[in-house]
Design a protein around this motif. Structure first.
Motif, PDB file in Angstrom:
ATOM      1  N   GLY A 161       0.811  -1.205   0.000  1.00 25.45           N
ATOM      2  CA  GLY A 161       0.000   0.000   0.000  1.00 25.45           C
ATOM      3  C   GLY A 161       0.843   1.254   0.000  1.00 25.45           C
ATOM      4  O   GLY A 161       2.042   1.240   0.287  1.00 25.45           O
ATOM      5  N   THR A 163       0.469   5.487   1.198  1.00 18.29           N
ATOM      6  CA  THR A 163      -0.299   6.528   1.868  1.00 18.29           C
ATOM      7  C   THR A 163       0.436   7.849   1.723  1.00 18.29           C
ATOM      8  O   THR A 163       1.630   7.943   2.016  1.00 18.29           O
ATOM      9  CB  THR A 163      -0.489   6.219   3.366  1.00 18.29           C
ATOM     10  OG1 THR A 163      -1.139   4.960   3.517  1.00 18.29           O
ATOM     11  CG2 THR A 163      -1.331   7.291   4.036  1.00 18.29           C
ATOM     12  N   PRO A 170      -4.686  11.924   5.236  1.00 15.04           N
ATOM     13  CA  PRO A 170      -4.106  10.764   4.538  1.00 15.04           C
ATOM     14  C   PRO A 170      -4.904  10.396   3.287  1.00 15.04           C
ATOM     15  O   PRO A 170      -6.138  10.372   3.302  1.00 15.04           O
ATOM     16  CB  PRO A 170      -4.173   9.653   5.591  1.00 15.04           C
ATOM     17  CG  PRO A 170      -5.300  10.044   6.495  1.00 15.04           C
ATOM     18  CD  PRO A 170      -5.328  11.540   6.513  1.00 15.04           C
ATOM     19  N   THR A 172      -5.012   7.160   0.711  1.00  9.77           N
ATOM     20  CA  THR A 172      -4.509   5.791   0.685  1.00  9.77           C
ATOM     21  C   THR A 172      -4.724   5.124  -0.672  1.00  9.77           C
ATOM     22  O   THR A 172      -5.694   5.409  -1.383  1.00  9.77           O
ATOM     23  CB  THR A 172      -5.187   4.947   1.776  1.00  9.77           C
ATOM     24  OG1 THR A 172      -6.612   4.971   1.573  1.00  9.77           O
ATOM     25  CG2 THR A 172      -4.882   5.507   3.158  1.00  9.77           C
ATOM     26  N   ARG A 174      -3.806   1.147  -2.866  1.00 14.37           N
ATOM     27  CA  ARG A 174      -3.331  -0.230  -2.869  1.00 14.37           C
ATOM     28  C   ARG A 174      -2.454  -0.424  -4.087  1.00 14.37           C
ATOM     29  O   ARG A 174      -2.697   0.156  -5.148  1.00 14.37           O
ATOM     30  CB  ARG A 174      -4.509  -1.196  -2.880  1.00 14.37           C
ATOM     31  CG  ARG A 174      -5.485  -0.986  -1.733  1.00 14.37           C
ATOM     32  CD  ARG A 174      -6.734  -1.829  -1.907  1.00 14.37           C
ATOM     33  NE  ARG A 174      -6.445  -3.237  -1.678  1.00 14.37           N
ATOM     34  CZ  ARG A 174      -7.191  -4.232  -2.133  1.00 14.37           C
ATOM     35  NH1 ARG A 174      -8.238  -3.982  -2.898  1.00 14.37           N
ATOM     36  NH2 ARG A 174      -6.887  -5.479  -1.849  1.00 14.37           N
TER      37      ARG A 174
END
Length: 351
Positions: A161, A163, A170, A172, A174
């Motif tokens: 991941g 961030t 934040p 985020t 994947r």
């Protein structure tokens, strides 16, 4: 100069200022076909975190100096059962230990402790890499994909991941690497599920952060950055006048005889100056075991003011460590430094 000429020059100057303003405000150039994943100014980016299954890497700004980037390297706790009953090949084996105790129970009761993250100063590569994440761009926007397609490209069960912390918020994502193991990785934005084909140049530095992003210098000045060297061992010390230009060695002469170069001192300092760390310990991290025993200290001065220092010490297990004005903490050095310490004592012995 006529009034009309002055007016024309004023108009031209105004046009030039307006043009410069729009050039400065213009979005940086991008490669053909690039798309914006996260639109943000570089000044808004506070932190980058890259996660893998067993470890993580963070890049973050120094609160006191936002132009300085720190690198945090950390490991994650092992998942329950990951260490239970494994062979040397790492394959889990059910069953009992020699004492008849369930191996999984032992692993669950005594998990391997995870050392604290290590914080190290980032180098120029880290600083340049940091700025490339804001704005974050990708090669293509693949849109929202169905579960089958996500599974095919490795995004369904990935543990990798990314961030980005932008002005405290934040963002985020994947990450999945193509099945071939090389090429551009896939990135999925958590906020809306959009999948992007990320450029191939962003992640390799994060994956090899300990070797690519850490500043391993002991000093930021070169041999022409000081004019005096003070060597100390125990309670005795001796000062030398220093002169040199990179990449040559520093010429040292006793302060009481500045016209008499000391070849022994020059050779000793040249050996010291060329040392490189084997391992950098993080900010606030101490060498394992009892505190190291100081062997000698060197202070660098310029114009009567201190510009740097180096302290060398030895731990009970025979390891040598150094720390300077620039290192975040102790740095483990190579072996065989006993002679260097012995010669330091000779240099500082009363004359």
């Amino acid at each position: 100069m006529k009034a009309r000429d002055v007016a024309v020059q004023g108009v031209l100057a105004g046009v030039a200022l307006v043009a410069a303003f729009f050039v400065w405000q213009r979005e940086p150039s991008r490669a053909p076909g690039e798309v914006t994943v996260e639109d943000a100014q570089a000044s808004a980016l506070d932190r980058i975190r890259y996660d893998e299954e067993t470890r993580f890497v963070e890049l973050f700004r120094d609160p006191q100096d936002r132009d300085t980037i720190w690198v945090r390297l950390g490991n994650k706790p092992a998942k329950p059962g990951a260490e239970a009953g494994t062979t040397d090949g790492g394959v889990a084996q059910p069953g009992l230990t020699d004492a008849g105790t369930d191996a999984g129970s032992i692993a669950a009761a005594s998990p391997t402790p995870v050392p604290p993250p290590r914080e190290l100063r980032g180098n120029d590569v880290a600083l340049k890499l940091f700025s490339r994440f804001a704005p974050l761009r990708a090669q293509r926007d693949l849109g929202v994909l169905d579960d089958k397609k996500l599974d095919e490209i490795g995004l369904a069960k990935t543990e990798r991941g990314l961030t980005l912390v932008l002005d405290g918020t934040p963002k985020t994502f994947r990450i999945a690497t193509p099945a071939s193991g090389w090429g551009a990785p896939y990135l999925q934005r958590a906020s809306d599920g959009h999948v992007f084909l990320l450029g191939p140049g962003l992640l390799p530095d994060l994956e090899a952060a300990s070797s690519r992003l850490v500043d391993r210098r002991l000093h930021t000045f070169d041999v022409d950055g000081f004019d005096r060297v003070v060597i100390s061992t125990g309670t005795t010390s001796r000062a030398f006048v220093a002169s040199g230009k990179p990449p040559g060695a520093v010429q040292l002469s006793p302060v009481d005889a500045p016209g008499t170069p000391d070849d022994f001192a020059r050779n000793w300092h040249d050996r010291l100056w060329r040392l490189t760390p084997v391992e950098l310990l993080g900010r606030g991290e101490a060498p394992p075991g009892p505190a190291p025993t100081p062997a000698f200290r060197v202070e660098y001065q310029r114009g009567g003011k201190a510009v740097g220092e180096l302290s060398m010490a030895k731990t009970p297990d025979g390891s040598w460590y150094a720390r300077t004005e620039f290192t975040p903490g102790w740095a483990r050095m190579g072996g065989g430094l006993e002679l260097l310490a012995e010669d330091a004592a000779k240099l500082t012995a009363p004359r």
